[in-house]
Write an enzyme that holds these catalytic residues in place. Structure first.
Site, PDB file in Angstrom:
ATOM      1  N   HIS A 113       1.505   4.395   4.916  1.00 32.01           N
ATOM      2  CA  HIS A 113       0.854   4.531   6.231  1.00 32.01           C
ATOM      3  C   HIS A 113       1.671   5.366   7.211  1.00 32.01           C
ATOM      4  O   HIS A 113       2.106   4.874   8.252  1.00 32.01           O
ATOM      5  CB  HIS A 113       0.510   3.166   6.838  1.00 32.01           C
ATOM      6  CG  HIS A 113       1.553   2.078   6.676  1.00 32.01           C
ATOM      7  ND1 HIS A 113       2.859   2.247   7.049  1.00 32.01           N
ATOM      8  CD2 HIS A 113       1.451   0.816   6.196  1.00 32.01           C
ATOM      9  CE1 HIS A 113       3.520   1.132   6.800  1.00 32.01           C
ATOM     10  NE2 HIS A 113       2.693   0.243   6.275  1.00 32.01           N
ATOM     11  N   ALA A 118      -1.074  -7.775  14.228  1.00 31.84           N
ATOM     12  CA  ALA A 118      -1.128  -6.342  13.897  1.00 31.84           C
ATOM     13  C   ALA A 118      -1.964  -6.141  12.647  1.00 31.84           C
ATOM     14  O   ALA A 118      -1.708  -6.769  11.627  1.00 31.84           O
ATOM     15  CB  ALA A 118       0.282  -5.826  13.661  1.00 31.84           C
ATOM     16  N   LEU A 162      -5.547  -7.916   0.970  1.00 26.70           N
ATOM     17  CA  LEU A 162      -6.729  -8.721   0.636  1.00 26.70           C
ATOM     18  C   LEU A 162      -6.560 -10.184   0.992  1.00 26.70           C
ATOM     19  O   LEU A 162      -7.523 -10.929   0.991  1.00 26.70           O
ATOM     20  CB  LEU A 162      -7.047  -8.601  -0.868  1.00 26.70           C
ATOM     21  CG  LEU A 162      -7.411  -7.203  -1.380  1.00 26.70           C
ATOM     22  CD1 LEU A 162      -7.643  -7.260  -2.891  1.00 26.70           C
ATOM     23  CD2 LEU A 162      -8.642  -6.653  -0.679  1.00 26.70           C
ATOM     24  N   ARG A 163      -5.293 -10.601   1.262  1.00 28.81           N
ATOM     25  CA  ARG A 163      -4.990 -12.022   1.508  1.00 28.81           C
ATOM     26  C   ARG A 163      -5.390 -12.865   0.279  1.00 28.81           C
ATOM     27  O   ARG A 163      -5.437 -12.379  -0.819  1.00 28.81           O
ATOM     28  CB  ARG A 163      -5.669 -12.553   2.783  1.00 28.81           C
ATOM     29  CG  ARG A 163      -5.540 -11.645   3.991  1.00 28.81           C
ATOM     30  CD  ARG A 163      -4.106 -11.535   4.507  1.00 28.81           C
ATOM     31  NE  ARG A 163      -4.112 -10.878   5.801  1.00 28.81           N
ATOM     32  CZ  ARG A 163      -3.278  -9.901   6.164  1.00 28.81           C
ATOM     33  NH1 ARG A 163      -2.337  -9.464   5.335  1.00 28.81           N
ATOM     34  NH2 ARG A 163      -3.348  -9.369   7.342  1.00 28.81           N
ATOM     35  N   LYS A 200       7.164  -3.471  -3.096  1.00 28.70           N
ATOM     36  CA  LYS A 200       6.970  -3.160  -1.680  1.00 28.70           C
ATOM     37  C   LYS A 200       8.166  -3.632  -0.869  1.00 28.70           C
ATOM     38  O   LYS A 200       8.563  -4.810  -0.944  1.00 28.70           O
ATOM     39  CB  LYS A 200       5.692  -3.850  -1.185  1.00 28.70           C
ATOM     40  CG  LYS A 200       5.392  -3.630   0.307  1.00 28.70           C
ATOM     41  CD  LYS A 200       4.944  -2.205   0.601  1.00 28.70           C
ATOM     42  CE  LYS A 200       4.846  -1.927   2.096  1.00 28.70           C
ATOM     43  NZ  LYS A 200       3.662  -2.494   2.718  1.00 28.70           N
TER      44      LYS A 200
END
Ligand code: DOR
Ligand code: ZN
Length: 344
Positions: free
Chosen positions: A175, A264, A17-18, A100
């Site tokens: 992902h 990216a 979301l930045r 993460k």
């Protein structure tokens, strides 16, 4: 006859979301489609402490007055310096659901990532004990390894060992892009799961080069060959609860994508659930969408399933060519292309 579909409101278990104005522009798209979203911590500087995560959560919520049912789920960014004391605070905050891991230098804003994953087994041991999930950007960044092999080499060199050493550590391989990953997930215990993005279901590596180089199809992990995409399609539509929705939607301005050194990331938040519906319908597996999008991720993270629902209708529409943010634009996944499901 018009086809409609009602499913439990989905959750997005991987989104970028930045912050600041860009966050305020993009977060409504996610909040319109999803009840909850697991927000990646790769800001500049990254979200490395519980205090920063709680403050970031409140900035997201205050950008969203009109969607106040939306719950961001927060993560901390693992660095070489993350302390065990910081990890110990996490269980007090139910909105912080994991840590993460980025290998240093692997992708957008990953400079503060971990240089040598073997040096962070102290953290993994504590996370296993506290039942805090580990979210992996599962790639190696050794320049000697071919970019298309980075995910497989990560599994072989690191993930098998981590899972064996910490069998009760909950791990999400984020992902996933390869058959190597679907095979690994299928052969591992129920503590291990994976998210799958719309772009890795819809596109293979040829799509980066159709009619010339297309920077809007550049993301990391990079798109792979068709056989890998087929493995992802089978996994996502199988009804196996180890695979669930995570868009990896990442807002990059057009000017930073269409650039000699393009960034990216692919933005899909504005039509994410429709793109997944398109994929599942083409596989004659639309009945498997709800589990993938709305149940399995929540179950894995030990969260209640959502009580609300959304309605989709099978009706052609065209994904917008661009999404305006300030005086700039973001080019979304499938920009200008016709798709056949729409949220009503
Ligand atoms: O393509 C990507 N974009 N992959 C990532 O891992 C990060 C993301 C971003 O933050 O833009
Ligand atoms: Zn991501």
């Amino acid at each position: 006859m018009t086809k409609t579909l009602t499913i439990t409101t989905p959750d997005d278990f991987h989104v970028h979301l930045r912050d600041d104005a860009l966050m305020a522009s993009v977060v409504p798209y996610t909040a319109k489609q999803f009840a909850r979203a697991l927000v990646m911590p790769n800001l500049k500087p990254p979200i490395t402490t519980v205090d920063q995560a709680i403050q970031y959560e409140s900035r997201i919520k205050s950008a969203l007055e009109s969607y106040n049912h939306f719950q961001p789920l927060m993560t901390l960014y693992l660095t070489d310096k993350t302390s065990l004391d910081e990890i110990k605070k996490i269980p007090e905050y139910k909105q912080i659901v994991g840590i993460k891991y980025y290998p240093a230098g692997a992708t957008t804003n990953s400079d503060s990532g971990v240089r040598n994953i073997d040096d962070r087994y102290d953290v993994f041991e504590l996370m296993e004990k506290l039942d805090v999930a580990l979210l992996l950007h599962g790639e190696v960044v050794d320049p000697g390894i071919d970019i298309f092999d980075r995910e497989k080499v990560f599994i072989d060199q690191h993930l098998l060992k981590i899972h064996k050493t910490f069998p009760n550590l909950r791990i999400v391989l984020e992902h996933i892009t390869t058959k190597d990953s679907t095979d690994f997930i299928l052969s591992s215990s129920k503590k291990v799961a994976a998210t799958i993005t719309p772009q890795h279901l819809l596109l293979n590596r040829n799509h980066m080069f159709v009619g010339g180089i297309n920077p809007h199809h550049y993301c990391l992990p990079i798109l792979k060959r068709e056989a890998h995409r087929q493995a992802l399609l089978s996994a996502a539509s199988s009804g196996n609860s180890k695979f669930f929705l995570g868009t990896d939607s990442a807002p990059h301005l057009k000017s930073t994508k269409e650039n000699a050194c393009g960034c990216a990331g692919i933005f899909s938040a504005a039509s994410a659930i429709e793109l997944y519906a398109e994929v599942f319908d083409e596989l004659n597996a639309i009945d498997k969408l709800e589990g993938f999008a709305s149940f399995y991720g929540a179950d894995f993270y030990g969260l209640e399933r959502n009580k609300s629902s959304i309605n989709l209708i099978k009706e052609d529409w065209v994904v917008p060519e661009k999404i305006t943010v300030g005086d700039e634009a973001i080019i979304p996944l499938y920009a200008g292309r016709k798709i056949s499901w729409r949220v009503i």
